[in-house]
Design a protein around this motif. Structure first.
Motif, short mmCIF file in Angstrom:
data_model
loop_
_atom_site.label_atom_id
_atom_site.label_comp_id
_atom_site.label_asym_id
_atom_site.label_seq_id
_atom_site.Cartn_x
_atom_site.Cartn_y
_atom_site.Cartn_z
N THR A 1 0.89 -1.05 -0.19
CA THR A 1 0.05 0.12 0.08
C THR A 1 0.74 1.18 0.01
N LEU B 1 0.27 4.00 -2.73
CA LEU B 1 0.03 5.72 -2.36
C LEU B 1 1.26 6.51 -3.04
N MET C 1 1.45 11.62 3.54
CA MET C 1 2.75 10.84 3.82
C MET C 1 3.90 11.57 4.18
N LEU D 1 -1.16 8.48 8.57
CA LEU D 1 -1.86 7.34 7.84
C LEU D 1 -2.68 8.29 6.83
N VAL D 2 -2.79 7.60 5.88
CA VAL D 2 -3.76 8.15 4.70
C VAL D 2 -5.26 7.50 5.15
N ILE E 1 -7.54 5.13 0.73
CA ILE E 1 -6.73 3.52 0.77
C ILE E 1 -7.70 2.61 0.43
N GLY F 1 1.57 -3.94 4.09
CA GLY F 1 1.23 -2.52 4.72
C GLY F 1 -0.14 -2.28 4.97
N TYR F 2 -0.96 -3.49 4.68
CA TYR F 2 -2.37 -3.25 4.81
C TYR F 2 -3.00 -4.62 5.19
P1 AMP Z 1 5.26 2.12 4.01
O1 AMP Z 1 5.81 1.94 2.74
O2 AMP Z 1 4.44 0.82 4.03
O3 AMP Z 1 6.02 2.53 5.08
O4 AMP Z 1 4.11 3.24 3.90
C1 AMP Z 1 4.49 4.56 3.66
C2 AMP Z 1 3.35 5.51 4.31
O5 AMP Z 1 2.38 5.24 3.24
C3 AMP Z 1 2.87 5.45 5.58
O6 AMP Z 1 3.62 6.40 6.44
C4 AMP Z 1 1.73 5.93 5.40
O7 AMP Z 1 1.49 7.39 5.38
C5 AMP Z 1 0.94 5.27 4.16
N1 AMP Z 1 0.27 4.05 4.29
C6 AMP Z 1 0.74 2.97 3.62
N2 AMP Z 1 -0.10 1.91 4.18
C7 AMP Z 1 -1.12 2.52 4.66
C8 AMP Z 1 -2.20 2.07 5.21
N3 AMP Z 1 -2.56 0.65 5.14
N4 AMP Z 1 -3.06 2.85 5.57
C9 AMP Z 1 -2.93 4.26 5.86
N5 AMP Z 1 -1.69 4.81 5.14
C10 AMP Z 1 -0.73 3.77 4.85
#
Ligand code: AMP
Length: 218
Positions: A32, A36, A54, A59-60, A65, A86-87
């Motif tokens: 995710t 994003l 971000m 969190l979005v 999402i 990530g989700y």
């Molecule tokens: P990551 O690459 O998984 O560390 O995600 C980077 C950024 O994307 C996070 O700091 C959040 O801002 C956003 N993000 C990723 N996954 C989610 C999720 N499941 N829900 C909300 N925001 C997310």
């Protein structure tokens, strides 16, 4: 259909297992964070809002999402399944995701939790080296991830260096934050009977992959 959720603290080897599972079952690895970032790169109102969140480390929103995720998991290349990375990040998202699976008439899937203790994860992190030229990542403690020639990138021949963000202090903060935020989620999936825990210990990636396949083929 193999619809899989991977939950893993930093340095548990999730990236390696994602790649192996994706190749073995011919299913996409859906992060995710990547979804994003792709959307945030677009010059649209939604893209700008995502970028803002971000950058602040927020969190979005669940709504955004979920829309992106629904589009992604209903894409043609995900028809036989996918690996979610990530989700869901929390129980609210897990419930939304359950509703989405029901709406799409997809099965409830499996959740694989790669369990690793903080000391081991820290040691692994500190022995991670990357290529300053092409970004390829190696690990001196993981047999499969060692470079063929000491300190030289297998891909482009440039010098390998430790990552500047891989310090002990940063790592410990990241690890603790992760564990605290996913504890509830792990309990939630455990109660639903969907959780499979794999102990990482010092096993090679190939052995962990055998355990993953056993879960997926059951
Ligand atoms: P990551 O690459 O998984 O560390 O995600 C980077 C950024 O994307 C996070 O700091 C959040 O801002 C956003 N993000 C990723 N996954 C989610 C999720 N499941 N829900 C909300 N925001 C997310």
């Amino acid at each position: 259909m193999k619809n899989i959720i991977f939950i893993a603290p930093p340095a548990a080897g999730k990236g390696t297992q994602s790649k192996l599972v994706s190749e073995e079952y011919n299913i996409p690895h859906i992060s995710t964070g990547d979804l994003l970032r792709e959307e945030a790169a677009k010059d649209t109102a939604l893209g700008k809002k995502i970028k803002e969140d971000m950058e602040k480390g927020n969190l979005v929103s669940d709504e955004v999402i979920t829309t992106l995720l629904k589009n992604r998991i209903t894409s043609a290349d995900a028809k036989d399944g996918y690996i979610l990375d990530g989700y869901p990040r929390n129980i609210t998202q897990a419930k939304i995701y359950n509703d989405l699976l029901e709406e799409l008439k997809y099965d409830k899937g499996v959740v694989i939790f790669f369990d690793i203790d903080k000391e081991r994860a820290l040691k692994r992190t500190l022995s991670r080296i990357i290529c300053s030229n092409c970004g390829s990542s190696y690990n001196l403690l993981v047999e499969e991830l060692k470079p063929k020639k000491e300190n030289i990138c297998d891909r482009c021949g440039n010098e390998l260096k430790t990552r500047s963000d891989d310090t002990e202090e940063v790592f410990i903060h990241r690890f603790d934050t992760y564990i605290n935020s996913t504890k509830e989620l792990i309990d939630y999936y455990d109660k639903l009977g969907l959780l499979h825990k794999i102990e990482v210990l010092d096993k090679p990636a190939s052995e962990i992959f055998e355990e993953v396949k056993k879960v997926l083929n059951d």
